[in-house]
Design an enzyme around this catalytic site. Structure first.
Site, PDB file in Angstrom:
ATOM      1  N   HIS A 234     -16.093  -5.652  37.825  1.00 41.70           N
ATOM      2  CA  HIS A 234     -16.242  -5.065  39.166  1.00 41.70           C
ATOM      3  C   HIS A 234     -17.706  -4.718  39.405  1.00 41.70           C
ATOM      4  CE1 HIS A 234     -12.054  -4.450  38.012  1.00 41.70           C
ATOM      5  NE2 HIS A 234     -11.768  -4.470  39.304  1.00 41.70           N
TER       6      HIS A 234
ATOM      7  N   ASP B 107     -15.100  -7.997  41.384  1.00 42.16           N
ATOM      8  CA  ASP B 107     -14.201  -7.607  42.476  1.00 42.16           C
ATOM      9  C   ASP B 107     -14.697  -6.362  43.196  1.00 42.16           C
ATOM     10  OD1 ASP B 107     -12.660  -9.641  41.495  1.00 42.16           O
ATOM     11  OD2 ASP B 107     -10.857  -8.424  41.179  1.00 42.16           O
TER      12      ASP B 107
HETATM   13 NI    NI Z   1      -9.910  -4.799  43.143  1.00 43.23          NI
END
Ligand code: NI
Length: 528
Positions: free
Chosen positions: A481, A340
């Site tokens: 991430h 992400d």
């Molecule tokens: Ni996020």
């Protein structure tokens, strides 16, 4: 697709061969590849007492024609990744009470007729085996020793308990656009093998042609081909009857020839020898027929396969983007790794890693970040990774009024489309913050996760890997991430750990067969 039943061969054919015969055979033929000894009865002209009359010299005879022969110590070719690059390992495994299935094969990168055929073959084989034993097929992890491993790598044997089906593969040929893959399917009850099915599959990527060893021969020529192999057994004293293959049905003949291995000089067929004492097949010998003898009986496909292998041309590996390998997540145990908040300055390095490890991933990108880094976004798409929508400015969507929720999503859709020409097919709400109202407004399926690595808290490396690897189960969606270098650094070990457990990496939409759930549906993992 043909399914051979090799078991038909055993009782009818080689009950005459005993272990004593084997010992005699080894003594006669030597261990490997030695040409037959032929005594012409002629001395060389130079040594001849008659050499004083040169005009009466006898011309040397042409070398003897190579003959069909038996080779007890023949070693099947088994090519590694250096000789046959560009292959992707596949593992379909399942464990249930008194039932184990471990099937391994290799498939060319990207999409191919061979890959499709093998996937279909094993999907059918493992499903029907599970059903025969009262279970529905459900791919599992932590079943196969060694996990997914390298393509056709030798792996430890599965512990023989209850009924088991194992499939092992070996790459026997890789030249030009031709690939040959040998598959050995063994059914066992406990430690006892009850059926063995051997076949070798050839595919020519330049023509799209595909077939097992029996397809190398002209239809109708099989009995004459088998006669050549029978001759080898006879001349080695192994056949107790005039025609050791007599009595085989047409299907039985094709089953024997299905496991034809092609080398530059010979066609090789392995034949199990059965002990007369207990009828059990204890040895597999190799019967070789020179290609020049069998050439008239080859099909066009067989001739092309042999020509490629005899040419010695280096293998032309298939090339396809990382994300273009087809994965059937109803057949193998899939897991999705997701990243992400990017793209960031770290994304390029992550893409390199994923490329090297041939691991597809799903990226939930922010519109603003794509706007700043269109090149990275483009590369994600070019390499076949999946892109999802992670809003423009990363807000708590449940705290925004309707128009702002829609604007966050829509603006990102348009930024991604402007940058890379594709529309994101799913939404991941920042912080996983979603309610029914946001789902109704999304216009996309809403993808969250079931394994949270909490990598943004920068846990130590071992903890991060442990959370991703041991936290996963079939269908998991793992949250990470590409904003933290500690995450990027751990990705190779995370992928290796997942594969060691038997997972196959797939994008989120692949977990759903390419078609994601309907807009507004909330998804935290794939089908289980
Ligand atoms: Ni996020």
């Amino acid at each position: 697709m043909r399914r051979s039943r090799r078991g038909e061969l055993r009782p009818a054919v080689f009950a005459v061969a005993t272990l004593a015969t084997m010992a005699a055979l080894i003594a006669v033929t030597g261990c490997s590849g030695a040409p037959p000894v032929t005594d012409t009865g002629l001395e060389s002209p130079d040594a001849s007492p008659g050499a004083t009359e040169p005009e009466q010299r006898v011309d040397p005879l042409p070398p003897p024609l190579p003959q069909p022969r038996v080779d007890v110590g023949y070693r099947m070719p088994r090519l590694g990744p250096d000789e046959a690059p560009g292959l992707v390992p596949r593992l379909a495994a399942m464990a249930a009470p008194e039932l184990t299935v471990v099937a391994r094969w290799a498939t060319p990168a990207g999409s191919s007729v061979l890959g499709d055929a093998l996937d279909a073959r094993f999907a059918s084989a493992v499903r029907s085996y599970a059903e025969e034993h009262g279970a529905a097929w459900s791919p599992g992890v932590d079943v196969a020793p060694g996990g997914v491993g390298a393509p056709c790598a030798r792996q430890p044997l599965t512990e023989p308990v209850g009924a088991s089906l194992t499939v092992d593969c070996g790459i026997v040929a890789a030249a030009g656009t031709v690939l040959g893959e040998r598959l050995i399917v063994v059914r066992r009850e406990g430690a006892i093998a009850t059926a063995i099915d051997r076949s070798t599959w050839y595919a020519d990527a330049s023509t799209g042609e595909l077939g097992d060893g029996a397809a190398l021969y002209r239809p109708g020529a099989e009995p004459r081909v088998l006669a050549l192999f029978a001759e080898a057994l006879r001349s080695a004293g192994l056949a107790g009857v005039a025609d050791p293959f007599a009595g085989l049905t047409a299907e039985g003949v094709r089953a024997v020839l299905a496991d034809t291995i092609v080398t530059a000089d010979d066609l090789v067929v392995p034949v199990p020898l059965t002990s007369a004492a207990d009828g059990q097949a204890r040895h597999v010998i190799s019967v070789l027929v020179p290609v020049r003898l069998v050439r008239p009986f080859l099909s066009g496909f067989g001739a092309a396969v042999h020509a490629a292998i005899a040419s010695g041309a280096p293998f032309e590996p298939p090339s396809a983007p990382t994300g273009d390998d087809r994965v059937d997540c109803t057949l193998v145990a899939c897991v999705s790794i997701t990243f992400d908040d990017g793209p960031t300055s770290l994304t390029d390095g992550l893409i390199d890693t994923l490329r090297e490890l041939r691991a597809p991933a799903t990226f939930f990108v922010q519109g603003g970040a794509v706007d700043r880094r269109p090149d990275e976004a483009r590369r994600l798409v070019d390499e076949g990774h999946e892109l999802g929508n992670h809003t423009w400015s990363h807000p708590y969507l449940t705290k925004l009024p309707d128009p702002e929720v829609q604007a966050e999503i829509q603006r990102t859709q348009e930024a991604v489309h402007a940058a890379v020409g594709v529309w994101p097919r799913s939404l991941r709400p920042p912080y996983g913050d979603v309610d029914q109202r946001v789902r109704d407004l999304a216009g996309l399926p809403v993808i969250v996760w079931d394994v949270d690595t909490n990598d943004w808290q920068r846990p130590d490396r071992a903890t991060l890997i442990e959370r991703a690897v041991t936290g996963a189960s079939r269908g998991s969606i793992v949250l990470m991430h590409d904003t933290h270098d500690s995450t990027i650094d751990a990705v190779p070990d995370i992928i290796a750990g997942l594969r060691d457990r038997g997972f196959t990496l797939a994008t989120v939409s692949e977990q759903f067969g390419g078609a994601l759930p309907d807009p507004g549906e909330l998804v935290s993992h794939g089908p289980r």
